[in-house]
Design an enzyme around this catalytic site. Sequence first.
Site, mmCIF file in Angstrom:
data_model
loop_
_atom_site.group_PDB
_atom_site.id
_atom_site.type_symbol
_atom_site.label_atom_id
_atom_site.label_comp_id
_atom_site.label_asym_id
_atom_site.label_seq_id
_atom_site.Cartn_x
_atom_site.Cartn_y
_atom_site.Cartn_z
ATOM 1 N N GLU A 71 9.541 0.705 10.773
ATOM 2 C CA GLU A 71 10.595 1.694 10.508
ATOM 3 C C GLU A 71 9.947 3.053 10.657
ATOM 4 O O GLU A 71 9.195 3.499 9.781
ATOM 5 C CB GLU A 71 11.157 1.518 9.089
ATOM 6 C CG GLU A 71 11.902 0.216 8.872
ATOM 7 C CD GLU A 71 13.215 0.136 9.645
ATOM 8 O OE1 GLU A 71 13.624 1.115 10.283
ATOM 9 O OE2 GLU A 71 13.821 -0.948 9.614
ATOM 10 N N GLU A 91 9.998 15.474 15.455
ATOM 11 C CA GLU A 91 10.681 15.117 14.223
ATOM 12 C C GLU A 91 10.303 16.158 13.164
ATOM 13 O O GLU A 91 9.179 16.148 12.647
ATOM 14 C CB GLU A 91 10.246 13.737 13.722
ATOM 15 C CG GLU A 91 10.987 13.379 12.452
ATOM 16 C CD GLU A 91 10.446 12.167 11.712
ATOM 17 O OE1 GLU A 91 9.252 11.859 11.836
ATOM 18 O OE2 GLU A 91 11.240 11.548 11.003
ATOM 19 N N CYS A 103 14.002 10.250 6.860
ATOM 20 C CA CYS A 103 13.939 9.805 8.263
ATOM 21 C C CYS A 103 15.283 9.993 8.938
ATOM 22 O O CYS A 103 15.348 10.314 10.118
ATOM 23 C CB CYS A 103 13.466 8.361 8.345
ATOM 24 S SG CYS A 103 14.378 7.272 7.260
ATOM 25 N N LYS A 141 0.863 -1.197 0.000
ATOM 26 C CA LYS A 141 0.000 0.000 0.000
ATOM 27 C C LYS A 141 0.894 1.239 0.000
ATOM 28 O O LYS A 141 1.530 1.571 0.986
ATOM 29 C CB LYS A 141 -0.925 0.037 1.220
ATOM 30 C CG LYS A 141 -2.078 1.012 0.927
ATOM 31 C CD LYS A 141 -2.656 1.707 2.104
ATOM 32 C CE LYS A 141 -1.912 2.852 2.656
ATOM 33 N NZ LYS A 141 -1.802 4.050 1.792
HETATM 34 P P1 NAD Z 1 2.376 8.162 7.810
HETATM 35 O O1 NAD Z 1 2.567 7.381 9.053
HETATM 36 O O2 NAD Z 1 1.400 9.260 7.814
HETATM 37 O O3 NAD Z 1 1.946 7.203 6.597
HETATM 38 C C1 NAD Z 1 2.727 6.088 6.212
HETATM 39 C C2 NAD Z 1 1.818 5.095 5.503
HETATM 40 O O4 NAD Z 1 0.870 4.587 6.443
HETATM 41 C C3 NAD Z 1 1.008 5.666 4.351
HETATM 42 O O5 NAD Z 1 0.913 4.721 3.317
HETATM 43 C C4 NAD Z 1 -0.358 5.891 4.998
HETATM 44 O O6 NAD Z 1 -1.422 5.883 4.060
HETATM 45 C C5 NAD Z 1 -0.440 4.683 5.918
HETATM 46 N N1 NAD Z 1 -1.368 4.809 7.048
HETATM 47 C C6 NAD Z 1 -1.830 5.940 7.641
HETATM 48 N N2 NAD Z 1 -2.675 5.634 8.647
HETATM 49 C C7 NAD Z 1 -2.745 4.275 8.697
HETATM 50 C C8 NAD Z 1 -3.443 3.360 9.529
HETATM 51 N N3 NAD Z 1 -4.246 3.761 10.505
HETATM 52 N N4 NAD Z 1 -3.278 2.038 9.303
HETATM 53 C C9 NAD Z 1 -2.453 1.595 8.322
HETATM 54 N N5 NAD Z 1 -1.774 2.428 7.496
HETATM 55 C C10 NAD Z 1 -1.902 3.756 7.690
HETATM 56 O O7 NAD Z 1 3.834 8.678 7.405
HETATM 57 P P2 NAD Z 1 4.208 9.657 6.197
HETATM 58 O O8 NAD Z 1 3.811 11.032 6.581
HETATM 59 O O9 NAD Z 1 3.731 9.069 4.919
HETATM 60 O O10 NAD Z 1 5.817 9.516 6.177
HETATM 61 C C11 NAD Z 1 6.668 10.275 6.949
HETATM 62 C C12 NAD Z 1 7.165 9.478 8.143
HETATM 63 O O11 NAD Z 1 7.828 8.283 7.701
HETATM 64 C C13 NAD Z 1 8.210 10.223 8.950
HETATM 65 O O12 NAD Z 1 7.938 10.055 10.321
HETATM 66 C C14 NAD Z 1 9.519 9.519 8.577
HETATM 67 O O13 NAD Z 1 10.547 9.642 9.519
HETATM 68 C C15 NAD Z 1 9.061 8.125 8.415
HETATM 69 N N6 NAD Z 1 10.026 7.353 7.627
HETATM 70 C C16 NAD Z 1 10.776 6.395 8.264
HETATM 71 C C17 NAD Z 1 11.732 5.670 7.564
HETATM 72 C C18 NAD Z 1 12.547 4.604 8.242
HETATM 73 O O14 NAD Z 1 13.033 3.720 7.542
HETATM 74 N N7 NAD Z 1 12.727 4.642 9.550
HETATM 75 C C19 NAD Z 1 11.914 5.906 6.195
HETATM 76 C C20 NAD Z 1 11.142 6.886 5.579
HETATM 77 C C21 NAD Z 1 10.195 7.597 6.311
#
Ligand code: NAD
Length: 474
Positions: free
Chosen positions: A242, A378, A276, A167
């Site tokens: 992650e 963050e 991240c 997804k």
């Molecule tokens: P997000 O948590 O808003 O969304 C991530 C994904 O989760 C999206 O596909 C979203 O549609 C889905 N999602 C949202 N609510 C959900 C739910 N209730 N159940 C299941 N899926 C759900 O994050 P974002 O804003 O897309 O990305 C930014 C974040 O990602 C930052 O915190 C960043 O640090 C983190 N990130 C971490 C890494 C790592 O490897 N540690 C890498 C890249 C980004």
Amino acid sequence: MQINGKAVDACSGEFFDIINPATGELIDRVPRGAEDDATLAVEAASSAFGGWASTAPQQRGRVFYRAAEIVRQRKDELAVLLTQEQGKPLFEAKNEIEGFANVLEYYCGLVGSLRGDFVRIPQNGYAATVKKPMGVCAAIIPWNMPALIMAWKIGPALISGNTLVLKPASNTPLTNLTLASILDKAGLPAGVLNVVTGPGELAGEALVKNYKVKKISFTGEARTGKRVAELAVAGMKRVTLELGGSDPMLVCDDADLESAVTGALRGRFYNCGQACTAVKRLYVFESVAKEFIQKLEAAIRNLRVGNGMHENIDMGPLNNRRQWEYVKELTAEIKEKDEGRIITGGKIPESNVCGKGYFFEPTLVVDVARESRLLKEEVFGPVLPVVRVKDLDEAIAEANNSSYGLGASIWTKNLDRVRLGCEQLNAGIIWINQHLKVAPEVPFGGTKESGIGRENGPESLSEYLDSQTIMLKI
Ligand code: NAD
């Protein structure tokens, strides 16, 4: 949405818009998938599992090699698509697409290590451990690096013989869909990889709750990760999380300041600060702080901000309105509460005041108050807070004073300081005289609220394999 490698519309018939963050223009529309769509995709993955699990690992690897080759041939076209939906400059998009191909190839090389173990147990014969694929896995990914993170999930999951439903984030599904269709062309059997587009609360949660899904690999915000973990535990599913990071960069008085400036610049402003492992807090020794800040300020003023599709752009827009509003709010708060001095940036670029892009100037804030949100949260955007410290002990104490523990870097020529940093910094990745670089060969992941589990490296395979013990009396 793609099921069995073929494009299909959502069951509900609803669609949502994909907007270019540099121009506000509509790029495309994709199905707004919900529970029924997630169920269909899981069923397809479940039907394909037996055949894929019994396919020789070398054959699985050959599909990845072919896909990597097609991705390289189509790199320019894929990079344009990624820049249009994500906002990053074209050169960064090309690197990310290249990274996708590199990761697939890395996992081809690991097929030989998909093996169990065999030991003699005195007085009882022998025991064997067999490594088995888990079944249907689900991968939920964010918008900041959609191609690379897709590879980090599908690489270990599929090479180990699992099938998967991906997804993508709602803002950036187009590159993911195109990459999935390339895997289809490369010969991946129908149903092995499926993509469901749609809101996280609907399509994402439906995948996590589906009883046929055995493993969830999630990348995103810590808050969303906690919700995913709660649902996964209720269904007794394995998870890799992650999550976010607030990486500190520690600049000692003996550091090569020129290279530390370059490291900070790239570490913070790459991908418009939306990584991240970006440098999110900078701690510099007082004795070199003045010189370092002057050099850094000059370098930041030279960054060219604009549409990533244009020539010579160093930094594109933020990816979406939510991030843009957040960065504007934080910088306004710094001024209101007098929590630091913004010495460059801090506003929408003049060239875009009336425009529709989510642009923000690369921003340097010095003498930041310890209680500021800039250091506590963050900050996913182009704002770099700098704090002066008297020595390494203070720098390490401040660096560890965070709920996150993803990465950290230490800049010094002194080996004792390197050792101290490695021993005492609480982070999954420590960089010495560099920041940000990651490689498929080594594990990636964090401590504390930065997550659970590791991606990349041979270690990542065990995240997608079950161990079965066989006791033999022979
Ligand atoms: P997000 O948590 O808003 O969304 C991530 C994904 O989760 C999206 O596909 C979203 O549609 C889905 N999602 C949202 N609510 C959900 C739910 N209730 N159940 C299941 N899926 C759900 O994050 P974002 O804003 O897309 O990305 C930014 C974040 O990602 C930052 O915190 C960043 O640090 C983190 N990130 C971490 C890494 C790592 O490897 N540690 C890498 C890249 C980004």
